[in-house]
Design a protein around this motif. Structure first.
Motif: not given
Ligand code: ADP
Ligand code: MG
Lengths: 313, 258
Positions: B39-55
Motif C-alpha cells: 500500500a505504501l511504496a516508500g513514503i518520506s515526510l518530515k513534520i516540524f514543531n508547530g506546523e500544520v501539514v496536510t496530506l
C-alpha cells in the motif's frame, strides 16, 4: 400460591449459579467474538479445585458425620468458605488465562473456524483432566452449612445454603458490574470489546485486556464451582457440559456480549426450569428451556437485552 | 465556494525558521503491506514543531495507511519513523501514544456504546495525572460546547458532526504534541466543515503540531503550512500550502479545475 413462591425461590437459587457461569461466556464473546466452549469445563475444574482447597482447610467428607463437618461453630465455617472461595477463584482464573494463551491467542488472526475447533478441543482436554483427577464417577461434596431450613411460612422454606448461594452470586455480580462500569480497566474492557485498533490508539494494551477478560470470566466460574458443589453436593467431570450448556443458553437468551443480559438470562433459565419441573414434568424441562430460547431468538435475534445502541453510527 | 487567503508572508518566514531544527516527526522510506499487497511504496515526510501539514491524494492513494503506519497500527515492512529523535517504527501503538502522538482515525471510530464522557476518558487512558486530565477535559469541552451538552449520551447517538468533535476531543485528551487527523471533514455539512477547520487551526495555535489527511484540499491546504500530495502509495509533490494551492496539478486533480 405457596408452591409457586417456593418454586420461584428455588429457581432464583439455581438461576444465580447459571448467571455466574453465563457471565464468563458473555464477557469472552463480547471481547473476542468467540464462544469459549471450554468455559463449562473451567467451571467443573473450578469446583474440583475448590474441593481440594476445602480439603487443605481440613474440610472433608466424614462418613461418620455427613453434616456439620467444620468444627468450631458458625464463624470459622464462614471464614473457611470465604477463603476457599477466594483461593478457588484465583486458581480457576489462572486456568482461564492459560486456556486463552494456549488455545485462542495463537489463532487470533486465523479464520473463524480455527478458534472454534480449538475451543472444543480445549473443552475435551479439561474434561479429561477432570476425569483423571477424580475418576468418572460422581464426587461427593461436603455439607458445611447448617442443614436445617428456615420456614418462611408452612409451605415456603429456604435452606441456609440457598441464602449463601444467592448472597455470594449477587455480591459478585454487583462487584463485576461496578468494575466494568466504573473503573479504568473495566472501561478499557468495554472499549476493547468495541474496537481493537481504536483502543490501541487510546493506549490500551489489547492483549492484556483480553487476558483480563478471560481471567475474570474464569474467576466467576471458579466461584460458581464452589457454590454449585456446596449447593448440590455432587460433582462430576461431565458437569461442565451440562451446566455449561444451560449457562450458555442463559447468555444467548439475555443477549450474548451483554453483561446484565447474562444475569437476567441466568435467573430466567433457573426460574423456568423450576417451574417446568413443578408444573409440567422434569422430563420436559430441557424442551421447555430450549423452546423458550428458540422462541425468543426468533422474535428478538439479539436476545432480551441485545445491543440497544448501534455498533457504529 | 469562497477562495481562502493563502499563507501570508510572516507565516512563510516562520516556516523557514522552524524547518531548521530537528523534525518532530521524520518518516523515511516506509513501505507498508496488506498481506502481499504493497500500500505504501516508500513514503518520506518530515513534520516540524508547530506546523500544520496536510496530506492530500485521491481515494486509495494510501493516506490512511500512512497515518496508521505512523501511529503503529500497521507497522512498516521497511523504512524508519522517528518521533522527537526516537525510533518508533517497531513500537506498539499503545506505547506511541505515551510518547506524545495521538491519532483521530478515519471514520471517527467513536466507542458508540460508551458515553461522551467515557469516550473522552478513554482518550486519557495512557495518563495518570488526574488533575491535569480534568483540566484537559475542561479545555476540550470549552473547545466543543456541544459535547458538554451531551456528556452523558451514548457516543453512537451523536450526529456526524458531534462524533467528529468527539473524535478530535478524545485525541486531544492524551495531551499530544503531534496530532494525526484522518479526514475530519468527511461527511459533514459545509458549515460544519468550516467549524472543524477553524478548530484545527485553533488547536495548532495552542501549540499542537498537526498532520492532517484530507480530501477537502482547498480548505485543508489553506490552514496548512505545508502539504504533500500522494498517488498510489508514493509522494509525488511537496510544497507550502500556498504553493500547492497554486500548482496546476493540484488545481486539476483536487480542486476540479480544467
Ligand atoms: N485493511 C486493508 N486490507 C487490504 N487492503 C487495504 C486495507 N486498507 C487499505 N487497503 C488498500 O491500501 C490502499 C491504500 O488505502 P488507504 O490507505 O485507505 O487510502 P486512502 O486513505 O488514501 O484512501 C488501497 O489500495 C486500499 O485498497
Ligand atoms: Mg483514507
Amino acid at each position: 400460591m405457596e408452591l409457586f413462591v417456593q418454586q420461584l425461590l428455588d429457581g432464583i437459587v439455581k438461576g444465580s449459579i447459571y448467571a455466574l457461569i453465563a457471565l464468563g461466556y458473555t464477557m469472552v464473546y463480547g471481547i473476542v467474538e468467540l464462544i469459549n466452549f471450554a468455559h463449562g469445563d473451567i467451571f467443573m475444574l473450578g469446583s474440583f479445585i475448590a474441593l481440594a482447597v476445602l480439603g487443605w482447610f481440613g474440610v472433608a467428607i466424614n462418613p461418620q458425620n455427613q453434616a456439620g463437618l467444620v468444627q468450631g461453630g458458625f464463624f470459622p465455617t464462614l471464614i473457611i468458605i470465604v477463603l476457599t472461595l477466594l483461593i478457588a477463584m484465583l486458581l480457576t482464573g489462572i486456568i482461564g488465562v492459560l486456556v486463552e494463551r494456549i488455545a485462542y491467542r495463537p489463532l487470533r488472526n486465523a479464520p473463524r473456524l480455527a478458534p472454534l475447533i480449538s475451543a472444543i478441543g480445549m473443552s475435551f482436554i479439561l474434561q479429561n483432566i477432570g476425569q483423571i483427577w477424580h475418576g468418572p464417577a460422581a464426587v461427593s461434596y461436603p455439607e458445611v452449612f447448617p442443614t436445617g431450613t428456615i420456614h418462611v411460612t408452612s409451605g415456603i422454606s429456604v435452606a441456609w445454603k440457598d441464602i449463601f448461594v444467592v448472597v455470594v452470586c449477587v455480591m459478585l455480580m454487583v462487584i463485576l458490574q461496578t468494575f466494568v462500569q466504573r473503573t479504568k480497566l473495566g472501561k478499557a474492557m468495554r472499549a476493547t470489546a468495541q474496537d481493537y485498533d481504536t483502543s490501541k490508539l487510546m493506549g490500551i494494551n489489547v492483549n492484556m485486556t483480553i487476558t483480563l477478560t478471560f481471567f475474570i470470566g474464569a474467576l466467576l466460574a471458579g466461584a460458581a464451582g464452589l457454590i454449585y458443589g456446596l449447593s448440590i453436593h455432587s460433582m462430576q467431570f461431565t458437569i461442565g457440559a451440562q451446566a455449561g450448556l444451560k449457562a450458555f443458553t442463559a447468555a444467548v437468551l439475555g443477549g450474548i456480549g451483554n453483561i446484565p443480559g447474562a444475569m437476567l438470562g441466568g435467573f430466567l433459565i433457573g426460574i423456568v426450569e423450576a417451574m417446568s419441573d413443578q408444573y409440567i414434568s422434569s422430563a420436559w424441562t430441557p424442551v421447555v428451556v430450549f423452546g423458550i430460547l428458540i422462541l425468543i431468538l426468533t422474535l428478538r435475534p439479539s436476545g432480551l437485552l441485545g445491543q440497544q445502541v448501534p455498533e457504529r453510527a | 465556494m469562497q477562495a481562502t487567503t493563502p499563507v501570508n508572508e510572516p507565516l512563510k518566514q516562520q516556516i523557514i525558521s522552524q524547518q531548521q531544527g530537528e523534525p518532530m516527526l521524520d518518516v523515511r522510506g516506509i513501505e507498508t503491506y496488506y498481506g502481499n499487497i504493497r500500500a505504501l511504496a516508500g513514503i518520506s515526510l518530515k513534520i516540524f514543531n508547530g506546523e500544520v501539514v496536510t496530506l492530500i491524494g485521491a481515494n486509495g492513494a494510501g493516506k490512511t495507511t500512512t497515518l496508521r503506519t505512523i501511529s503503529g497500527i500497521t507497522p512498516p515492512r521497511r523504512g524508519t519513523i522517528t518521533l522527537n529523535g526516537q525510533r518508533i517504527d517497531r513500537v506498539a501503538p499503545e506505547q506511541i501514544v505515551r510518547r506524545g502522538m495521538s491519532h483521530a482515525p478515519e471514520g471517527r471510530r467513536i466507542f458508540s456504546r460508551m458515553s461522551v464522557q467515557e469516550n473522552l476518558e478513554m482518550g486519557a487512558f495512557a495518563r495518570n495525572d488526574r488533575a491535569a486530565i480534568a483540566e484537559d477535559m475542561e479545555r476540550v469541552l470549552t473547545l466543543f460546547p456541544r459535547l458538554r451538552e451531551r456528556l452523558q449520551q451514548k457516543g453512537g447517538l451523536l450526529s456526524g458532526g458531534e462524533q467528529q468533535m468527539l473524535a478530535i476531543g478524545r485525541a486531544l485528551m492524551s495531551r499530544p504534541k503531534l496530532l494525526l487527523l484522518d479526514e475530519p471533514s468527511m461527511g459533514l455539512s459545509p458549515i460544519l466543515i468550516e467549524t472543524i477547520f477553524q478548530i484545527v487551526s485553533d488547536i495548532n495555535k495552542q501549540g499542537t503540531t498537526i498532520l492532517l489527511v484530507e480530501q477537502n484540499a482547498l480548505q485543508a491546504l489553506s490552514v496548512s503550512h505545508r502539504g504533500y500530495v500522494m498517488q498510489t502509495g508514493q509522494i509525488v509533490l511537496e510544497d507550502t500550502g500556498a504553493n500547492l494551492l497554486k500548482s496546476e496539478m493540484v488545481r486539476k486533480a483536487y480542486l476540479g479545475e480544467e
